[in-house]
Enzyme design. Structure first.
Site, PDB file in Angstrom:
ATOM      1  N   ASN A  11       0.805  -1.240   0.081  1.00  0.00           N
ATOM      2  CA  ASN A  11      -0.175   0.029   0.072  1.00  0.00           C
ATOM      3  C   ASN A  11       1.079   1.212   0.030  1.00  0.00           C
ATOM      4  OD1 ASN A  11      -2.955  -0.462   0.378  1.00  0.00           O
ATOM      5  ND2 ASN A  11      -2.082  -2.034   1.470  1.00  0.00           N
TER       6      ASN A  11
ATOM      7  N   ILE B 161      -2.324  -2.333  18.046  1.00  0.00           N
ATOM      8  CA  ILE B 161      -3.693  -1.942  18.688  1.00  0.00           C
ATOM      9  C   ILE B 161      -3.281  -0.316  19.239  1.00  0.00           C
ATOM     10  CG2 ILE B 161      -5.116  -1.859  20.597  1.00  0.00           C
ATOM     11  CD1 ILE B 161      -5.102  -4.948  19.990  1.00  0.00           C
TER      12      ILE B 161
ATOM     13  N   HIS C  92      -8.524  -1.569   6.039  1.00  0.00           N
ATOM     14  CA  HIS C  92      -8.741  -2.744   6.816  1.00  0.00           C
ATOM     15  C   HIS C  92      -9.452  -3.851   5.664  1.00  0.00           C
ATOM     16  CE1 HIS C  92      -9.538  -5.701   9.759  1.00  0.00           C
ATOM     17  NE2 HIS C  92     -10.706  -5.772   9.511  1.00  0.00           N
TER      18      HIS C  92
ATOM     19  N   THR D  53     -10.402   5.863  14.942  1.00  0.00           N
ATOM     20  CA  THR D  53     -11.038   6.199  16.234  1.00  0.00           C
ATOM     21  C   THR D  53     -10.714   5.438  17.146  1.00  0.00           C
ATOM     22  OG1 THR D  53     -13.197   5.147  16.020  1.00  0.00           O
ATOM     23  CG2 THR D  53     -13.117   7.332  15.202  1.00  0.00           C
TER      24      THR D  53
ATOM     25  N   LEU E 164     -11.220  -0.121  17.621  1.00  0.00           N
ATOM     26  CA  LEU E 164     -10.513  -0.857  16.675  1.00  0.00           C
ATOM     27  C   LEU E 164     -11.295  -1.199  15.343  1.00  0.00           C
ATOM     28  CD1 LEU E 164      -7.629  -2.417  16.010  1.00  0.00           C
ATOM     29  CD2 LEU E 164      -8.860  -4.545  16.980  1.00  0.00           C
TER      30      LEU E 164
ATOM     31  N   GLN F  98      -7.639  -3.929  -5.041  1.00  0.00           N
ATOM     32  CA  GLN F  98      -8.631  -3.141  -4.893  1.00  0.00           C
ATOM     33  C   GLN F  98      -7.959  -2.021  -3.759  1.00  0.00           C
ATOM     34  OE1 GLN F  98     -11.131  -2.495  -6.482  1.00  0.00           O
ATOM     35  NE2 GLN F  98     -10.367  -4.363  -7.568  1.00  0.00           N
TER      36      GLN F  98
HETATM   37  C1  GRF Z   1      -3.299  -4.971   3.972  1.00  0.00           C
HETATM   38  O1  GRF Z   1      -3.755  -6.112   3.552  1.00  0.00           O
HETATM   39  C2  GRF Z   1      -4.163  -4.177   4.691  1.00  0.00           C
HETATM   40  O2  GRF Z   1      -5.378  -4.179   4.275  1.00  0.00           O
HETATM   41  C3  GRF Z   1      -3.769  -4.426   6.079  1.00  0.00           C
HETATM   42  O3  GRF Z   1      -2.621  -5.128   5.973  1.00  0.00           O
HETATM   43  C4  GRF Z   1      -2.070  -5.298   4.828  1.00  0.00           C
HETATM   44  C5  GRF Z   1      -0.756  -4.618   4.481  1.00  0.00           C
HETATM   45  O4  GRF Z   1      -0.150  -4.933   3.422  1.00  0.00           O
HETATM   46  N1  GRF Z   1      -4.230  -3.273   6.921  1.00  0.00           N
HETATM   47  P1  GRF Z   1       1.128  -4.149   2.789  1.00  0.00           P
HETATM   48  O5  GRF Z   1       2.154  -4.157   3.835  1.00  0.00           O
HETATM   49  O6  GRF Z   1       0.457  -2.810   2.373  1.00  0.00           O
HETATM   50  O7  GRF Z   1       1.515  -4.875   1.745  1.00  0.00           O
END
Ligand code: GRF
Length: 223
Positions: free
Chosen positions: A21, A99, A116, A148, A151, A180
């Site tokens: 990401n 967390i 998420h 927020t 969690l 996505q």
């Molecule tokens: C992703 O699946 C995201 O939705 C979740 O942790 C994962 C992170 O993947 N919160 P990356 O490190 O961005 O490849």
């Protein structure tokens, strides 16, 4: 001469892992599609691939290993100080597997996003792909939401739905969901940078309109 009247949004990205990401954000910023400057990438784990991605892109990195702290509170306090040194407009949690304390979430309320991998409010927590399969869901997906104290519970900004296909296992489903993720996270951040997406009185608004509980809905146009 300035290319835009609006200054670029300063972003600090928190990671714990591979950083795909993060890569989507780096690519968006480099192409000019995303009006952000990634001021720093901070990881709570040393030696993760996301740090390599950041360094390769010439971004400042910092490791703050949670194992060196006696409590969640002391770690989060140090993390806040580290983040605030870069004076970000937005904090982006991109696979940050911690967390967070209420003090931390309160400090960044309205200026911290998370992604998420589920159609929230379904499947908060871990192992979401397997849990969606086990529950026999026809659709699964991913949600970008404001953070927020609850969690995986803050108001949703965007949600992308993907169909669950016959014979899917958790790995295949996760791959489809991740494609996505790399679309909707940059989009949500772009909207935030442009001032279109805001959190107001605990709700997510897009262009001044209250978003539905699921956020802005996107249907994946691929199987
Ligand atoms: C992703 O699946 C995201 O939705 C979740 O942790 C994962 C992170 O993947 N919160 P990356 O490190 O961005 O490849």
């Amino acid at each position: 001469m300035p290319t835009s009247s609006r200054p670029q949004l300063r972003v600090v990205v928190l990671i714990s892992g591979s950083g795909s990401n993060l890569q989507a954000l780096i690519d968006g910023a480099n192409s000019g599609e995303l009006p952000i400057e990634i001021a720093a990438v901070i990881s709570n784990r040393p030696d993760v691939f996301g740090l390599t991605r950041a360094k390769d892109a010439g971004i400042v990195t910092q490791v703050l290993d949670h194992k060196g702290f006696a409590s969640r509170e002391t770690f989060d306090a140090a993390l806040m100080q580290t983040i605030d040194h870069y004076q970000p407009d937005l904090v982006v949690l991109a696979g940050f597997m911690r967390i967070l304390t209420p003090e931390f979430t309160r400090h960044y309320l309205g200026r911290m996003l998370n992604i998420h991998p589920s159609l929230l409010p379904k499947f908060q927590g871990l192992h979401t792909h397997q849990r969606a399969l086990d529950a026999g869901e026809s659709h699964h997906g991913v949600t970008v939401h404001f953070v927020t104290a609850e969690l995986d519970g803050g108001p949703a900004a965007i949600q992308a739905r993907v169909p669950v296909l016959p014979g899917d296992d958790a790995t295949q489903l996760a791959k489809r969901v991740q494609r996505q993720e790399h679309i909707i996270y940059p989009l949500a951040i772009k909207w935030f940078a442009q001032g279109h997406l805001v959190m107001h009185e605990g709700k997510a608004l897009l262009n001044g309109e209250l978003l539905p509980a699921s956020g802005y809905q996107i249907e994946a146009n691929e199987p």
